[in-house]
Design an enzyme around this catalytic site. Structure first.
Site, PDB file in Angstrom:
ATOM      1  CB  THR A  25      37.002  41.849  37.796  1.00  0.00           C
ATOM      2  OG1 THR A  25      38.335  41.413  37.443  1.00  0.00           O
ATOM      3  CG2 THR A  25      37.000  42.444  39.180  1.00  0.00           C
ATOM      4  CG  ASP A  26      34.738  40.524  31.684  1.00  0.00           C
ATOM      5  OD1 ASP A  26      35.793  40.003  31.265  1.00  0.00           O
ATOM      6  OD2 ASP A  26      33.694  40.543  30.998  1.00  0.00           O
ATOM      7  CD1 TRP A  27      41.793  39.463  30.985  1.00  0.00           C
ATOM      8  CD2 TRP A  27      40.205  38.625  32.319  1.00  0.00           C
ATOM      9  NE1 TRP A  27      42.231  38.250  31.469  1.00  0.00           N
ATOM     10  CE2 TRP A  27      41.277  37.720  32.284  1.00  0.00           C
ATOM     11  CE3 TRP A  27      39.098  38.311  33.102  1.00  0.00           C
ATOM     12  CZ2 TRP A  27      41.284  36.528  32.999  1.00  0.00           C
ATOM     13  CZ3 TRP A  27      39.089  37.118  33.810  1.00  0.00           C
ATOM     14  CH2 TRP A  27      40.167  36.247  33.760  1.00  0.00           C
ATOM     15  N   GLY A  28      39.722  43.758  33.425  1.00  0.00           N
ATOM     16  CA  GLY A  28      39.814  45.211  33.462  1.00  0.00           C
ATOM     17  C   GLY A  28      38.528  45.901  33.868  1.00  0.00           C
ATOM     18  CB  ALA A  29      35.254  44.677  34.899  1.00  0.00           C
TER      19      ALA A  29
END
Length: 825
Positions: free
Chosen positions: A298-302
């Site tokens: 994931t992208d950060w917090g996605a």
């Protein structure tokens, strides 16, 4: 429209009628955007006929078969934001000598580490159209990540592609032409991973603007219209099948063909479903159709779910702040809602990617991305643990890497205008010059403000996680001034763009007035001069346009240098007869001023070309969605495949400068071009070979009591673990609401003719020969294709044969072949 015969690259543009792959999962025909269909299960990795990947999977499976559920989960789970030395850190498996995996920003430098080089950004690199240089840059960047002990680079960026001129992060990518970016993706993948570092292609997919990438509630209230960010979900990029295949997925397909080991999914939704839990995107398009063998993070917090995302094809959650993975993933396996073989595949894909890329960092990272302090607590964020060495201050720079960075910057400079042979400068032409503009000098906040969101002076990168930490930075004023001294040319620098009296006094007596202007784009991390990642407009910053108008009214030899992430509005001054020369570049990194001086004074002949089209009317660009009046924002990509030059061609829109435009200090001619089709194209693609047998993993211990927090173990705050806290709470769940179409049955072979190999199925071909008189012609194909068959292009250059390959789709009906040629200087 035909491109003018100025410059560096030869383009063979082949376009076709797009065809829907009828064997793929289909959405309703009522709306071409509608919603993403489902596709299950996640294709098991290691079943495609590729020897290197199969060998990596063989070794990885041996390790995974020895692991417990918690150990497998630990590999898939970030330990929390800033809870380790790198941008992202997974758990480890000490029993099998598997260390925490260190993943680190960013595309152009080892962000937040000292003693590294800051290379030109992706958009500047693509302006070179130089395949060898792009490869060399990737090798150099990879070597510095390796030298710092990072396992994976969070880059390069192939989304956003930059289809929106005002998009905040387009400069991190390589331009809106899919073939150009595809060539770059293939080369960069091989270059980075040759250094024993995992390349992470990002952001999959449709992440073309920063506004609304997260759900926000009045985040910037009091600064700007709070309704601008008053949403309950992230933006849904709604992309039709043809545009998906021919534009946005293309570069990722080429990265997969190059063996990319990791792909990062994006914050936005795709056709109504979050990209990081979209089974059609991850399971079908990426892992089935393109045959991707690595792991998806994931992208950060996605991430917005755990079980659904894992079943949809997600393999790693970063940084796992919300803890959808970790202990919750362990619980899901124990209660039966997540099949154990899906977790096995997740862990195996991660390990096989490290093996495939040759990652070997037994000592771990030698830096700490949270601080430059030499010593401190081992867990710096929590201020806990022993006092240890956090930063060994290893200098990973080298003469070779600096030379590559400098060369990449030089070849990224684009000469747009040069009336009366104003350039190059020299003492025979000028005795006195003025260097003008706030963008020419030092930023009053330095170069190390938070995530490089400075923007008050000269800039070497945009801002956000894609920026770097400068070991040095040469401003235009310093670089041009030093070069003027060598020529014994008098110079003066005036950095005030607002009180213009001093600048005009200086310009009045100068033989040449050099105005440096810029605009700064980046990631949506906060307020940078009133911009939140995406640009509010395409106007140059720091009062540059009024300054250019005033200076050019009194000096008939005004030279304008423009730096921006992507396109910028040049119309206020480009036709001004007193503006005799205009130079453009995207962000050039640490040697910005040195490079400008080399080009201005003729030490280097400008050879860069625009990787996008510059419009006459800024309203002809695809706009950023800035405000919405609904809680669930939607961005319909109604332009479909007609982005950049395709749009201007289709709608006959006037442009200021074409894609591929760029002048030099030399003149060239071209003659006797001949194209021959030597073999008719076949629409009958052969299916790829069936997959190898599904691997049967050994079953791990399913006793919940084995996975509780170990007795006496002290848990750190804000740190994610794979443990459960109450074994008695684990009950078999037979009523989990799986998505429509959910299945655990693996396919025996490719779902469609488009699938079956790395980057797609390569089974059919066509041969085109170009006979060119000149020996120094560089040829680049720009092909609007689906992803399936093989297209061979053979280029004959004075009896020297160069062959390159590319992919196409079954039933590729070629509707036109347009030859656009430029001469290589």
């Amino acid at each position: 429209m035909l491109l003018p015969l100025y410059g560096l690259a030869s383009f063979l543009v082949l376009s076709q009628a797009a065809l829907v792959n009828t064997s793929a999962p289909q959405a309703s025909n009522d709306d071409p955007f509608n919603h993403s269909p489902s596709f299950y299960p996640t294709p098991q990795g290691g079943r495609i006929n590729d020897g290197k990947w199969q060998a990596a999977f063989y070794r990885a499976r041996e390790l995974v078969d020895q692991m417990s559920i918690a150990e497998k989960v630990n590999l898939t789970t970030g330990v929390g934001s800033a809870s380790g030395p790198c941008s992202g850190n997974t758990g480890s498996v000490p029993r099998l000598n598997i260390s925490s995996i260190c993943v680190q920003d960013g595309p152009l430098s080892v962000r937040a580490a000292d003693l590294t080089d800051v290379f030109p950004c992706g958009m500047a690199a693509s302006s070179s159209f130089n395949k060898q240089l792009i490869y060399d840059r990737a090798v150099a960047i990879g070597s510095e990540f390796k030298g710092k002990g990072a396992d994976a680079i969070l880059g390069p960026v192939y989304g956003p592609m930059g289809v929106k001129a005002a998009g905040g992060r387009g400069w991190e990518g390589h331009g809106p032409d899919p073939y150009l970016e595809g060539v770059i993706a293939y080369l960069q993948t091989i270059g980075i991973q040759s250094q024993g570092v995992v390349s992470t292609a990002k952001h999959l997919i449709g992440n073309e603007q920063e506004h609304f990438r997260f759900a926000k509630k009045d985040k910037h209230a009091g600064k700007i219209d709070p309704g601008m960010f008053n949403t309950s979900s992230s933006l849904s990029s709604e992309i039709d099948d043809r545009a998906m295949h021919e534009i946005y997925l293309w570069p990722f397909a080429e990265a997969v063909r190059g063996g990319v080991s990791s792909i990062m999914c994006s914050y936005n939704k795709l056709n109504g479903s979050h990209a990081c839990q979209n089974s059609y995107l991850l399971n079908y398009l990426l892992k089935e159709e393109l045959g991707f063998q690595g792991f998806v993070m994931t992208d950060w917090g996605a991430l917005y779910s755990g079980i659904d995302a894992a079943n949809a094809g997600l393999d790693m959650d970063m940084p796992c702040e919300a803890q959808y993975f970790g202990g919750n993933l362990t619980t899901a396996v124990l209660n039966g809602t997540l099949p154990q073989d899906r977790l096995d595949d997740m862990a195996t894909r991660i390990l096989s990617a490290l093996i495939y890329s040759g990652v070997h960092n037994p000592d771990g990272p030698n830096y700490n991305a949270q601080t430059f302090l030499t010593e401190g607590h081992e867990y710096f964020k929590q201020q806990e643990g022993d006092i240890v060495v956090l930063n060994k201050h290893v200098d990973v720079r080298s003469d070779i890497n600096r030379a590559v960075a400098l060369r990449s910057a030089v070849e990224g400079v684009v000469l747009l205008k040069n009336e009366h042979e104003t350039l190059p400068l020299g003492r025979e032409k000028v005795k006195r010059i003025s260097i003008l503009g706030q963008a020419a000098g030092d930023d009053s906040k330095g170069t190390s403000c938070s995530l490089r969101g400075c923007g008050s002076g000269a800039i070497g990168t945009g801002y956000g996680s894609g920026a770097g930490t400068f070991s040095y930075f040469v401003t235009p004023a310093d670089g041009i001034g030093a070069r003027a001294q060598q020529e014994k040319i008098s110079y003066e620098f005036i950095g005030d763009s607002w009180n213009q009296a001093a600048a005009m006094d200086s310009a009045l007596y100068a033989d040449a007035a050099i105005e440096v202007a810029n605009s700064v784009a980046g990631e949506e991390i906060g307020d940078v001069d009133g911009n939140y990642g995406d640009l509010n407009n395409l106007t140059l910053w720091h009062n540059a346009v009024p300054l250019i108008k005033n200076i050019s009214s009194i000096n008939n030899n005004t030279i304008v240098i423009v730096t921006s992430g992507q396109q910028i509005d040049l119309e206020p001054f480009i036709d001004n007869e007193n503006v005799t020369a205009v130079i453009y570049s995207s962000y050039l990194g640490q040697d910005f001023g040195t490079v400008l001086a080399k080009v201005l004074f003729g030490d280097e002949n400008p050879s860069g070309k625009l990787p996008f089209t510059i419009a006459k009317d800024v309203n002809d660009y695809i706009p950023v969605i800035e405000k919405v009046d609904v809680p669930d924002p939607v961005d319909k990509f109604t332009e479909s495949i007609y982005v950049d030059y395709r749009y201007f061609d289709k709608y006959n829109k006037p442009v200021r400068y074409e894609f591929g435009y760029g002048l030099s200090y030399s003149n060239f001619s071209l003659s006797d071009i001949e194209i021959q089709t030597l073999q008719p194209f076949s629409e009958n693609a052969e299916p790829a070979a069936n997959y190898s047998e599904t691997y049967q993993y050994k079953q791990s211990n399913m006793d919940p009591s084995e996975y509780t927090v170990p007795e006496g173990f002290k848990e750190l705050a804000n740190y994610t673990y794979p443990y459960i806290h109450d074994a008695s709470s684990i009950k078999a769940n037979s009523s989990y609401d799986y998505p429509e179409g959910y299945s655990t049955e693996q396919l025996d072979g490719p779902k469609s003719l488009a699938a079956g190999g790395l980057g797609g199925n390569h089974t059919c071909g066509m041969l085109v020969t170009l006979s060119l008189l000149k020996s120094q012609i560089k040829v680049l194909m720009l092909v609007g294709l689906h992803l399936n068959c093989m297209l061979d292009i053979q280029i004959m250059m004075n009896s020297q044969h160069l062959q390159c390959n590319y992919v196409d789709l079954k039933r590729c009906f070629w509707i036109k072949i347009i030859l656009k040629l430029f001469l290589l200087n």
